[in-house]
Design an enzyme around this catalytic site. Structure first.
Site, PDB file in Angstrom:
ATOM      1  N   SER A 131      25.795 -57.400 100.541  1.00  8.77           N
ATOM      2  CA  SER A 131      24.643 -57.242 101.432  1.00  8.77           C
ATOM      3  C   SER A 131      25.003 -56.495 102.695  1.00  8.77           C
ATOM      4  CB  SER A 131      24.091 -58.626 101.798  1.00  8.77           C
ATOM      5  OG  SER A 131      23.144 -58.554 102.841  1.00  8.77           O
ATOM      6  N   GLU A 133      23.976 -57.344 105.425  1.00  8.27           N
ATOM      7  CA  GLU A 133      24.150 -58.365 106.454  1.00  8.27           C
ATOM      8  C   GLU A 133      25.625 -58.602 106.772  1.00  8.27           C
ATOM      9  OE1 GLU A 133      22.129 -60.255 108.387  1.00  8.27           O
ATOM     10  OE2 GLU A 133      20.309 -59.236 107.727  1.00  8.27           O
ATOM     11  N   TYR A 154      24.754 -66.686 105.951  1.00  9.63           N
ATOM     12  CA  TYR A 154      24.514 -65.868 104.763  1.00  9.63           C
ATOM     13  C   TYR A 154      25.434 -64.658 104.741  1.00  9.63           C
ATOM     14  CZ  TYR A 154      22.233 -62.450 101.726  1.00  9.63           C
ATOM     15  OH  TYR A 154      21.978 -61.497 100.769  1.00  9.63           O
TER      16      TYR A 154
END
Length: 346
Positions: A131, A133, A154
């Site tokens: 990801s 992120e 996350y």
């Protein structure tokens, strides 16, 4: 020989598009689903085939990334050529409320699956859904060489999964790749994710069912692409001659406010009359800007995003308006863009 693929997270947005893509290419597709007391397969119901049919090519198996023994058993049974790990607790804001669960599924879950592949001795190619992120606070543009700085449980869990995938590739010679995907959306996106929350609110306001929608940070910059195109990127990574890690992104800069404005204007609405602020949707640590550079994927895989964020917003608004008009069929994509034909038709 028919290729076999195992997809964890097959009932999610990405899993459903990937299943469609692989079935269209002649694969036999196996999906991992969690046991539930209610049906949770709505995104893939249109792909269902009776297992008694001779030509059935989609099979669902109960299992969970928290159960390593079950994963080994399934891999022995299926003997897949390709494994796509898309399962995760994937909501960034929720990861602050459920950090342990997020780490166990999103991070350790990848470790269990990799170890299951190794233990079972299955000769397969492995895709890990990483990801953007993971980049977190590192300024854009971000590519495969950009330092990681996650800003959520996350993002940290995804980073663990990223590095353990590289470790198994280098330590055991596995064909294991990381797809570092920037935000990608569609009409099948979960209703609690900000893009779908916005477009669904537009449809409900248009229909007179709601009057307001409550949002958090409107200044966050994201690089939003179209999920079906990203599913093809996943597949292309596993067709490469050598395993490597790739960023998939549009390269566009679009704020949450831009997405709101585009969505409401597409429906002829003034967003400022309907959007309200709620601090409960703010994160303890914010990621200010994620803008990807997918040049490597374009050069080596021939992959390039064609649907830009504004097009995506309008597409999703149209789909949510249509879904209200055809209640009970929320996962049917009624908008087919030129150049993309792998969507269910109605």
């Amino acid at each position: 020989m028919t290729k076999k693929a195992l997809i964890t997270g097959i009932t999610g947005q990405d899993g459903s598009y990937l299943a469609e893509l692989l079935l269209s290419k002649g694969y036999e597709v196996h999906g991992l689903i969690r046991r539930a007391s209610t049906f949770n397969t709505s995104r893939i119901d249109h792909l269902y085939q009776d297992r008694h049919d001779e030509d059935v090519r989609l099979f669902l198996h109960y299992g969970d990334l928290s159960d390593g023994a079950r994963l080994v058993t399934l891999l022995h049974e299926i003997q897949p050529d390709e494994v796509y790990n898309l399962a995760a607790q994937s909501h960034v804001r929720v990861s602050f409320d459920e950090p342990e669960h997020t780490g166990n599924t999103t991070g350790m879950g990848a470790m269990r699956l990799l170890e299951a592949v190794r233990t079972a001795g299955v000769e397969c190619r492995y895709y890990q859904a990483s990801s953007s992120e993971m980049f977190g606070a590192t300024p854009p543009p971000q590519d495969e060489s950009t330092p990681f700085y996650p800003r959520s449980p996350y993002g940290a869990a995804k980073l663990y999964a990223f590095w353990v995938t590289k470790n198994y590739r280098e330590g055991y010679g596995m064909f294991a790749v990381n797809g570092i995907l920037f935000n990608h959306e569609s009409p099948r996106r979960g209703e609690t994710f900000v893009t779908r929350k916005i477009t669904r609110a537009v449809a409900r306001i248009m229909a007179g069912l709601d009057d307001h929608v409550y949002l958090g940070n409107l200044d966050a910059v994201r690089d939003w692409g179209y999920a079906p195109e990203y599913a093809e990127g996943m597949w292309r990574m596993l067709q490469a001659d050598v395993p490597d890690d790739y960023v998939l992104a549009t390269g566009s800069s679009f704020t949450v406010r831009d997405f709101v404005t585009t969505s409401f204007e597409h429906a002829g609405l003034d967003w400022e009359k309907h959007v309200r602020f709620d601090e409960r949707y703010l994160r303890p640590t914010e990621v200010d800007a994620l803008i990807g550079d997918a040049g490597k994927a374009h050069r080596e895989l021939g992959w390039k995003a064609t649907v830009m964020p504004a097009d995506l917003a309008r597409l999703m608004v149209d789909a949510d308006i249509a879904a209200l008009e055809h209640a009970g069929r929320p996962w049917i994509d009624r908008v087919v863009l030129p150049g993309w034909t792998n969507q269910p038709q109605v």
